[in-house]
Structure formats: C-alpha cells, structure tokens
Design a protein around this motif. Structure first.
Motif: not given
Length: 142
Positions: A60, A36-37, A134, A29
């Motif tokens: 992404d 970016w993920s 994040k 998460q």
C-alpha cells in the motif's frame, strides 16, 4: 527446511471461512498482511484439481513492490480441504494445505505450508497472522 503449521479458530461456520478462500471477491478483501492489498482484477481461483490459484499482493505504501503468486490446486474437497503447489522464484516446489474443521459452529483451520528456512517460516507465520486478522473481520461481518 521446515514446514509451517498454523492452527487457527475462526468464529464463523466453516462454509463461510472456506468461501473466503475460494471466492475471488472475498479473497481480494482480506488476503495479504496489513499494509498490503490484493487488487480484485489480479485474482483467479479455480477450486478444483488442476485449477489455478493466482493473485498479486501490492504494498500500500509503495505500489511498485508486488508479490505475484501462481499456484495449482492438487486436491479440493469443498468446505473441507484446499491443497495446492507452487514453484518459488528459486525453483523450490512449495505446498500449501488448508484443512477446514467444524468446531461447533466455529471453524478450526489447519494450515501447512513449506518447505521454508526457519527465518522465512517465521516471516510467513507473521504474514498469515496479519492476514487472518483481516479475515476475522470479514467473516464476522457475514
């Protein structure tokens, strides 16, 4: 070559911050800089000495851009320490040490990573800062 050192205070108990690093669902998460993920199915976290720590970051905007990290934990003390090593694409042995300190209900994280060139150290510092933004959001929601 230089070692990157980052000190960061998170407004959450250290157990929550530590868990965000070792729980694959949570790591997916927040990990990676903004833009970016980390797909959950790419994450493996085995938080014990000799355990694996692996994931893939995906851009992404351009999913063909990926970065895969494969590391091994060398020392783990739950809620206090994660220490590990990986081999960079150029063959350099990299180390990442995360120390979790209680600061009166908050967590002081001390991150040590390297060795890096000065330029790569600054790029990595920027990436961690973006990721930690994040992480702040994730632990604040708990």
């Amino acid at each position: 070559m230089t070692e990157l050192v980052i000190n960061r205070i998170f407004d959450a108990p250290r157990e929550l911050v530590y868990r965000a690093f070792v729980d694959p669902d949570q790591l997916a998460q927040w990990f990676g800089p903004v833009g970016w993920s980390v797909p959950r199915d790419s994450v493996v976290v085995e938080p014990h000495p000799g355990g694996r720590h692996c994931y893939t970051m995906v851009n992404d905007a351009d999913p063909s851009q990926t970065v895969t990290i494969e590391a091994t934990f060398t020392d783990v003390v739950p809620n206090e320490l994660l220490d590990g090593a990986a081999v960079a694409p150029d063959g350099t042995k990299m180390r990442l040490r995360l120390e979790f300190h209680d600061e009166g209900g908050k967590t002081r994280l001390v991150l040590r990573q390297g060795p890096f060139t000065e330029e790569l150290a600054e790029m990595t510092r920027t990436g961690w800062g973006s990721s930690f933004t994040k992480l702040d959001d994730l632990v604040a929601a708990r």
